[in-house]
Each structure stands twice: as C-alpha cells, then as structure tokens.
Design a protein around this motif. Structure first.
Motif, short mmCIF file in Angstrom:
data_model
loop_
_atom_site.label_atom_id
_atom_site.label_comp_id
_atom_site.label_asym_id
_atom_site.label_seq_id
_atom_site.Cartn_x
_atom_site.Cartn_y
_atom_site.Cartn_z
N GLU A 36 0.58 -0.95 0.31
CA GLU A 36 -0.27 -0.39 -0.14
C GLU A 36 1.52 1.39 -0.44
O GLU A 36 0.39 2.61 -1.14
CB GLU A 36 -1.05 0.22 1.16
N TRP B 165 3.79 9.33 11.97
CA TRP B 165 3.32 8.02 11.81
C TRP B 165 1.66 8.09 11.42
O TRP B 165 0.93 8.02 11.14
CB TRP B 165 3.90 6.88 11.28
N ILE C 94 -0.14 11.03 9.85
CA ILE C 94 0.03 10.87 8.35
C ILE C 94 -1.07 9.58 8.38
O ILE C 94 -2.17 9.66 7.86
CB ILE C 94 1.41 9.79 8.09
N LEU D 252 -4.92 9.87 5.57
CA LEU D 252 -5.08 8.97 4.25
C LEU D 252 -5.60 9.62 2.86
O LEU D 252 -5.08 9.35 1.61
CB LEU D 252 -4.69 7.36 4.18
N ILE E 105 -1.31 -1.69 9.21
CA ILE E 105 0.14 -0.52 9.11
C ILE E 105 0.43 0.38 10.35
O ILE E 105 1.64 0.66 10.13
CB ILE E 105 -0.07 -0.04 8.00
N LEU F 252 4.68 15.99 8.72
CA LEU F 252 4.57 14.95 7.97
C LEU F 252 5.28 14.22 6.42
O LEU F 252 4.98 13.39 5.97
CB LEU F 252 2.86 15.77 7.17
N THR G 126 11.41 14.58 4.55
CA THR G 126 12.06 15.69 4.10
C THR G 126 12.08 17.25 5.05
O THR G 126 13.22 17.83 4.19
CB THR G 126 11.97 15.95 2.98
#
Ligand code: HEC
Ligand code: HEC
Length: 169
Positions: free
Chosen positions: A53, A71, A74, A78, A96, A117, A120
């Motif tokens: 996924e 996490w 996030i 989704l 997950i 989130l 980077t």
C-alpha cells in the motif's frame, strides 16, 4: 644542547598542538561513525501490507525516518494525503499503523508542536543533505527530495549508506 630550555619549550608546544589536533579529528570521526550506524543502515523491517500500500505511489519510506506521532498523523489523514487519496480500509490501516509505530524513530523530537508529515522536513534529513547542491534537487531525474531512490541506489533494501549514493547527472 640537550637541555636548551628554548628548544625544549618549543618542542613541548608542538607536541601539545599535534595532540590537540589528533584528538579533535578523532572526536569528529567518532561522531560520524555513530551517524552512519544510526542512519545509513537501519534494521531492515518489513510488512507485506505496508510494502504493497505505501509502496504503490512512491518508495515505501522506512518507519525509522519519522517518530510515531508523525506516522499516526499521516495514517489518520490518508484520504487527503499530499494531494492524493491514499485511503485504506480500517483493518489494513490499523495493521500498517502498528507496524510504523513499532519501528518508528525514538530519538527524533521536533520542537514545533505539530508532528511533521514529511521526512524531508526533519532536522536530520536537512543536516544529512546540507551538502547537496540546489541544482541537484532541481534535476528532473530527481523530481522531489522525497524521491529517495533517485540517489540512494539501495534504498529499496533500506540501505542509505553514503557509499551507495549516486547523484544523477
Ligand atoms: C495514491 C498515492 C499514494 C499512496 C497510496 C501513498 N502515498 Fe505517500 N505520498 C503521495 C504523494 C503524491 C506524496 C508527495 C510526494 C512528493 O512530495 O514528492 C507522498 C508523500 C509521502 C510522505 C512524505 C515524503 C517526504 O518526506 O517528503 C510520506 C511520509 C508518505 N507519503 C507516507 C505514506 C504512507 C505511510 C503510505 C501508506 C499508508 C503512503 N504514503 C501511501 C502519494 C501516495
Ligand atoms: C538528490 C539526491 C538525494 C535524494 C533524493 C535523497 N538523498 Fe539522502 N543523501 C544524499 C547524499 C549526497 C547524502 C550524503 C552522502 C555523504 O555523506 O557523502 C545523503 C545522505 C543520507 C543519509 C545519511 C547516510 C549516512 O550514511 O550517514 C540518509 C539516512 C539519507 N540520505 C536518507 C534519505 C531519505 C530517507 C531520502 C528520501 C526521503 C533521501 N535520503 C533522498 C542524496 C540524496
């Protein structure tokens, strides 16, 4: 001449200088070795649903690059995921989320209140990539800093060691 005080003092000074330099170099390389151990190659963890996924639109980002609260944030958004709908059924999402939380980074503490989130946008990503030139990020072969595999040739196997970095030309 053996007991020339001037010479002795000079030699002593040189020895102290050399020792000082060696010690600080040793200290720096120690710090780097620690970094490599922590970040270059982490534990290779996997989960079939996560890989299928979360690897469907982009590289499945290893859980160790974000803390658990990121996490969770996030996974609870989704349906509005960076401009895409990455919504999942509850059972899959729960499995997950548990996998990501269990293997999340435990040492990343962002100062800002809201969980980040993006990997980077983390401080460690920025410092690890501070030497990457601006034109590299703009290369169409890179597209996005989130496109880890563009430069980390072994990203798919969770290996981010600097020896396996190849900047696209
Ligand atoms: C429908 C497509 C799609 C799916 C499925 C998807 N994502 Fe994404 N994801 C995106 C897009 C688009 C971006 C933004 C990429 C960019 O900025 O280059 C993104 C970015 C991310 C980022 C931020 C990358 C960064 O550091 O800038 C993370 C973390 C992430 N996704 C995690 C996940 C997880 C976890 C899953 C599985 C539950 C998942 N994604 C599934 C489309 C998707
Ligand atoms: C444009 C190329 C590029 C992209 C894209 C990129 N990196 Fe890197 N990365 C590098 C370079 C260059 C270094 C520094 C290597 C060195 O120190 O010599 C690095 C270093 C690292 C390190 C430290 C490695 C070590 O051995 O200490 C980690 C971890 C890392 N990157 C993770 C990521 C992740 C995760 C992504 C995607 C979210 C990513 N990188 C995207 C080029 C890139």
């Amino acid at each position: 001449m053996l007991f020339n005080v001037k010479n002795f003092t000079r030699m002593f000074a040189v020895v102290v200088l050399v020792m000082g330099a060696t010690m600080s170099v040793a200290h720096i390389s120690d710090a780097r070795a620690d970094d490599d151990e922590d970040e270059g190659q982490g534990p290779t963890v996997s989960n079939a649903k996560w890989l299928a996924e979360c690897g469907a639109c982009h590289f499945a980002y290893p859980p160790r690059f974000l803390p658990a609260e990121s996490w969770r944030a996030i996974m609870s958004g989704l349906d509005k995921h960076f401009g895409s709908n990455a919504g999942l059924d509850a059972a899959t999402a729960n499995e997950i989320t548990a996998f990501l939380e269990k293997n999340a980074s435990t040492k990343m503490h962002e100062v800002s209140g809201k969980p980040l989130l993006r990997i980077t946008e983390t401080r460690s990503f920025k410092s690890e990539h501070s030497e990457v030139a601006a034109r590299v990020w703009k290369n169409p072969k890179v597209k996005s800093p989130a496109n880890c595999g563009a430069c980390h040739t072994k990203a798919e196997s969770g290996d981010f060691n600097e020896d396996d970095v190849k900047i696209p030309k």
